[in-house]
Design a protein around this motif. Structure first.
Motif, PDB file in Angstrom:
ATOM      1  N   PRO A 224      11.064   6.056   6.908  1.00 25.25           N
ATOM      2  CA  PRO A 224      10.114   6.327   7.991  1.00 25.25           C
ATOM      3  C   PRO A 224       9.572   5.055   8.629  1.00 25.25           C
ATOM      4  O   PRO A 224       8.832   5.112   9.608  1.00 25.25           O
ATOM      5  CB  PRO A 224       8.989   7.092   7.275  1.00 25.25           C
ATOM      6  N   HIS A 225       9.963   3.905   8.067  1.00 19.83           N
ATOM      7  CA  HIS A 225       9.451   2.631   8.543  1.00 19.83           C
ATOM      8  C   HIS A 225      10.505   1.859   9.331  1.00 19.83           C
ATOM      9  O   HIS A 225      11.700   1.977   9.079  1.00 19.83           O
ATOM     10  CB  HIS A 225       8.977   1.779   7.370  1.00 19.83           C
ATOM     11  N   SER A 226      10.047   1.043  10.255  1.00 19.97           N
ATOM     12  CA  SER A 226      10.951   0.191  11.020  1.00 19.97           C
ATOM     13  C   SER A 226      11.430  -0.958  10.145  1.00 19.97           C
ATOM     14  O   SER A 226      10.905  -1.189   9.039  1.00 19.97           O
ATOM     15  CB  SER A 226      10.223  -0.374  12.241  1.00 19.97           C
ATOM     16  N   ALA A 227      12.397  -1.718  10.651  1.00 17.79           N
ATOM     17  CA  ALA A 227      12.896  -2.870   9.906  1.00 17.79           C
ATOM     18  C   ALA A 227      11.784  -3.897   9.695  1.00 17.79           C
ATOM     19  O   ALA A 227      11.646  -4.469   8.610  1.00 17.79           O
ATOM     20  CB  ALA A 227      14.079  -3.501  10.645  1.00 17.79           C
ATOM     21  N   ILE A 228      10.981  -4.131  10.728  1.00 15.43           N
ATOM     22  CA  ILE A 228       9.877  -5.082  10.609  1.00 15.43           C
ATOM     23  C   ILE A 228       8.887  -4.627   9.546  1.00 15.43           C
ATOM     24  O   ILE A 228       8.480  -5.394   8.673  1.00 15.43           O
ATOM     25  CB  ILE A 228       9.150  -5.263  11.963  1.00 15.43           C
ATOM     26  N   GLU A 229       8.507  -3.361   9.584  1.00 14.08           N
ATOM     27  CA  GLU A 229       7.566  -2.824   8.599  1.00 14.08           C
ATOM     28  C   GLU A 229       8.132  -2.900   7.187  1.00 14.08           C
ATOM     29  O   GLU A 229       7.403  -3.210   6.234  1.00 14.08           O
ATOM     30  CB  GLU A 229       7.220  -1.380   8.941  1.00 14.08           C
ATOM     31  N   SER A 230       9.413  -2.637   7.049  1.00 10.26           N
ATOM     32  CA  SER A 230      10.038  -2.654   5.731  1.00 10.26           C
ATOM     33  C   SER A 230      10.094  -4.061   5.160  1.00 10.26           C
ATOM     34  O   SER A 230       9.821  -4.271   3.970  1.00 10.26           O
ATOM     35  CB  SER A 230      11.454  -2.071   5.819  1.00 10.26           C
ATOM     36  N   CYS A 231      10.446  -5.037   5.986  1.00  4.35           N
ATOM     37  CA  CYS A 231      10.532  -6.425   5.519  1.00  4.35           C
ATOM     38  C   CYS A 231       9.164  -6.984   5.160  1.00  4.35           C
ATOM     39  O   CYS A 231       9.000  -7.645   4.127  1.00  4.35           O
ATOM     40  CB  CYS A 231      11.195  -7.296   6.589  1.00  4.35           C
ATOM     41  N   ILE A 232       8.168  -6.702   6.007  1.00  2.00           N
ATOM     42  CA  ILE A 232       6.806  -7.156   5.727  1.00  2.00           C
ATOM     43  C   ILE A 232       6.250  -6.434   4.503  1.00  2.00           C
ATOM     44  O   ILE A 232       5.640  -7.045   3.610  1.00  2.00           O
ATOM     45  CB  ILE A 232       5.882  -6.913   6.930  1.00  2.00           C
ATOM     46  N   PHE A 234       7.788  -5.181   1.995  1.00  2.90           N
ATOM     47  CA  PHE A 234       8.405  -5.647   0.757  1.00  2.90           C
ATOM     48  C   PHE A 234       7.650  -6.842   0.195  1.00  2.90           C
ATOM     49  O   PHE A 234       7.373  -6.915  -1.011  1.00  2.90           O
ATOM     50  CB  PHE A 234       9.868  -6.020   1.009  1.00  2.90           C
ATOM     51  N   ILE A 235       7.284  -7.790   1.050  1.00  7.11           N
ATOM     52  CA  ILE A 235       6.565  -8.977   0.594  1.00  7.11           C
ATOM     53  C   ILE A 235       5.128  -8.641   0.224  1.00  7.11           C
ATOM     54  O   ILE A 235       4.567  -9.189  -0.736  1.00  7.11           O
ATOM     55  CB  ILE A 235       6.585 -10.084   1.671  1.00  7.11           C
ATOM     56  N   GLN A 236       4.506  -7.731   0.959  1.00  7.12           N
ATOM     57  CA  GLN A 236       3.108  -7.407   0.704  1.00  7.12           C
ATOM     58  C   GLN A 236       2.878  -6.784  -0.665  1.00  7.12           C
ATOM     59  O   GLN A 236       1.752  -6.789  -1.166  1.00  7.12           O
ATOM     60  CB  GLN A 236       2.569  -6.480   1.799  1.00  7.12           C
ATOM     61  N   GLN A 237       3.923  -6.250  -1.272  1.00  4.71           N
ATOM     62  CA  GLN A 237       3.736  -5.637  -2.589  1.00  4.71           C
ATOM     63  C   GLN A 237       3.469  -6.680  -3.676  1.00  4.71           C
ATOM     64  O   GLN A 237       2.980  -6.346  -4.748  1.00  4.71           O
ATOM     65  CB  GLN A 237       4.970  -4.818  -2.970  1.00  4.71           C
ATOM     66  N   PHE A 238       3.766  -7.949  -3.386  1.00  2.00           N
ATOM     67  CA  PHE A 238       3.540  -9.016  -4.357  1.00  2.00           C
ATOM     68  C   PHE A 238       2.156  -9.617  -4.120  1.00  2.00           C
ATOM     69  O   PHE A 238       1.948 -10.388  -3.183  1.00  2.00           O
ATOM     70  CB  PHE A 238       4.617 -10.091  -4.230  1.00  2.00           C
ATOM     71  N   GLU A 239       1.206  -9.286  -4.978  1.00  2.00           N
ATOM     72  CA  GLU A 239      -0.173  -9.711  -4.788  1.00  2.00           C
ATOM     73  C   GLU A 239      -0.347 -11.222  -4.874  1.00  2.00           C
ATOM     74  O   GLU A 239      -1.326 -11.771  -4.368  1.00  2.00           O
ATOM     75  CB  GLU A 239      -1.067  -9.025  -5.822  1.00  2.00           C
ATOM     76  N   HIS A 267       6.343   0.588   0.366  1.00  2.00           N
ATOM     77  CA  HIS A 267       7.649   0.159   0.844  1.00  2.00           C
ATOM     78  C   HIS A 267       8.547  -0.155  -0.352  1.00  2.00           C
ATOM     79  O   HIS A 267       8.825  -1.316  -0.645  1.00  2.00           O
ATOM     80  CB  HIS A 267       7.534  -1.084   1.741  1.00  2.00           C
ATOM     81  N   ARG A 268       8.962   0.858  -1.064  1.00  2.00           N
ATOM     82  CA  ARG A 268       9.834   0.618  -2.197  1.00  2.00           C
ATOM     83  C   ARG A 268      11.239   0.319  -1.690  1.00  2.00           C
ATOM     84  O   ARG A 268      11.811   1.083  -0.918  1.00  2.00           O
ATOM     85  CB  ARG A 268       9.866   1.819  -3.144  1.00  2.00           C
ATOM     86  N   VAL A 269      11.776  -0.796  -2.121  1.00  2.00           N
ATOM     87  CA  VAL A 269      13.102  -1.228  -1.682  1.00  2.00           C
ATOM     88  C   VAL A 269      14.082  -1.054  -2.844  1.00  2.00           C
ATOM     89  O   VAL A 269      13.800  -1.498  -3.961  1.00  2.00           O
ATOM     90  CB  VAL A 269      13.077  -2.707  -1.235  1.00  2.00           C
ATOM     91  N   PRO A 270      15.222  -0.420  -2.602  1.00  2.00           N
ATOM     92  CA  PRO A 270      16.202  -0.202  -3.677  1.00  2.00           C
ATOM     93  C   PRO A 270      16.677  -1.520  -4.290  1.00  2.00           C
ATOM     94  O   PRO A 270      16.823  -2.529  -3.599  1.00  2.00           O
ATOM     95  CB  PRO A 270      17.354   0.515  -2.958  1.00  2.00           C
ATOM     96  N   ASP A 271      16.926  -1.498  -5.585  1.00  2.00           N
ATOM     97  CA  ASP A 271      17.383  -2.699  -6.281  1.00  2.00           C
ATOM     98  C   ASP A 271      18.753  -3.171  -5.795  1.00  2.00           C
ATOM     99  O   ASP A 271      19.068  -4.358  -5.898  1.00  2.00           O
ATOM    100  CB  ASP A 271      17.447  -2.434  -7.792  1.00  2.00           C
ATOM    101  N   TYR A 272      19.567  -2.254  -5.262  1.00  2.00           N
ATOM    102  CA  TYR A 272      20.907  -2.640  -4.842  1.00  2.00           C
ATOM    103  C   TYR A 272      20.923  -3.444  -3.538  1.00  2.00           C
ATOM    104  O   TYR A 272      21.960  -4.012  -3.167  1.00  2.00           O
ATOM    105  CB  TYR A 272      21.814  -1.411  -4.720  1.00  2.00           C
TER     106      TYR A 272
END
Length: 288
Positions: A224-232, A234-239, A267-272
């Protein structure tokens, strides 16, 4: 806001996805005004980014914290401390600021060479004199930290990390840096824009990783997220990450990125979706 504006495009025609070339002075000023309004506090630049520092100085950036970088020391340098001081004061003069929030080494391997002690001593002296507030390094691989961390202390570590490149986390260095209280600044969030490009726009060079990109495209299509939202996201999950550095080439791009930064959805990103192939995840190794 933990967003930092990367300014390479303010001084160079930079980025694999950049179709507009170097940002004009007029647009630089519009981007900075919008960034300040949105609460962005940090600018990331370098003396090697063409006339980026001059452009920022002309625009006026006293309301921002500025982090700049200097490159490798020329082999024929005899007075290393003087060279470092001149690089720092040169950046301050071009930027038209009182001091620098941070000064990073773009070639941290120099610290392991014969001049390493003098380089670090010059940085410490510059900090003591109030020319810089933080000393740091910009790395290409967490492997560089293995030896450097035993010999030097840094206030800021800038490193690449994105959906494809997870070395900083998988190596354990992200957790170790958090414990050391170093500020962690992450760049290459979009892999120079490659992760935002559709399949038809990617250069032929990347066809050798077609399987990985097919998986990435399929995952994005079902998200449901754009590429920009997904990339950002992913990083935001790391406190541990204090700043996310994103190169900006237009006002509309900045607006889209600010929107993505304020979206706190999961934004959970698959391990693969991962690669350790340096020829893909390190833009310096690309043959375009």
């Amino acid at each position: 806001m933990n967003l930092a504006i990367g300014t390479a495009q303010f001084g160079l025609d930079y980025g694999v996805s950049n179709q507009n070339g170097q940002v004009s002075q007029h647009d630089v000023e519009r981007i900075l005004k919008a960034a300040q309004t949105a609460g962005v506090q940090t600018l990331d630049t370098a003396s090697d980014y063409g006339n980026s520092e001059l452009s920022l100085g002309l625009a006026g950036i006293n309301n921002f914290e500025v982090v700049t970088k200097f490159g490798a020391i020329p082999k024929n340098t005899t007075d290393v401390k003087r060279w470092v001081f001149e690089k720092i004061t040169g950046s301050i003069n071009r930027l038209k600021v009182v001091n620098l929030h941070g000064c990073l080494m773009h070639a941290p391997s120099d610290l392991l060479g014969p001049h390493g002690g003098n380089i670090y001593a010059a940085l410490l002296e510059s900090k003591a004199q109030g020319l810089i507030n933080n000393i740091g390094i910009s790395i290409y691989s967490p492997i560089e930290l293995d030896e450097l961390s035993h010999r030097f202390e840094f206030d800021i570590i800038q490193a690449p990390m994105n959906i494809f490149d997870r070395r900083l986390d998988s190596s354990g260095w992200l957790a170790r840096l958090k414990k050391s209280n170093a500020q962690i600044h992450i760049r290459s969030v979009f892999l120079q824009g490659l992760l935002l490009m559709d399949a038809d726009s990617r250069p032929e060079y990347f066809s050798r990783w077609a399987t990985l990109f097919d998986k990435y495209d399929s995952w994005l299509a079902g998200s449901p997220h754009s590429a920009i939202e997904s990339c950002i996201g992913f990083i935001q999950q790391f406190e541990a990450v204090e700043k996310i550095i994103v190169g900006i080439a237009s006002l509309s791009q900045l607006e889209a990125i600010i929107k993505a930064c304020t979206n706190k959805a999961s934004h959970r990103v698959p391990d693969y979706l991962y690669s350790d192939d340096i020829k893909l995840i390190n833009p310096a190794k690309w043959s375009l």
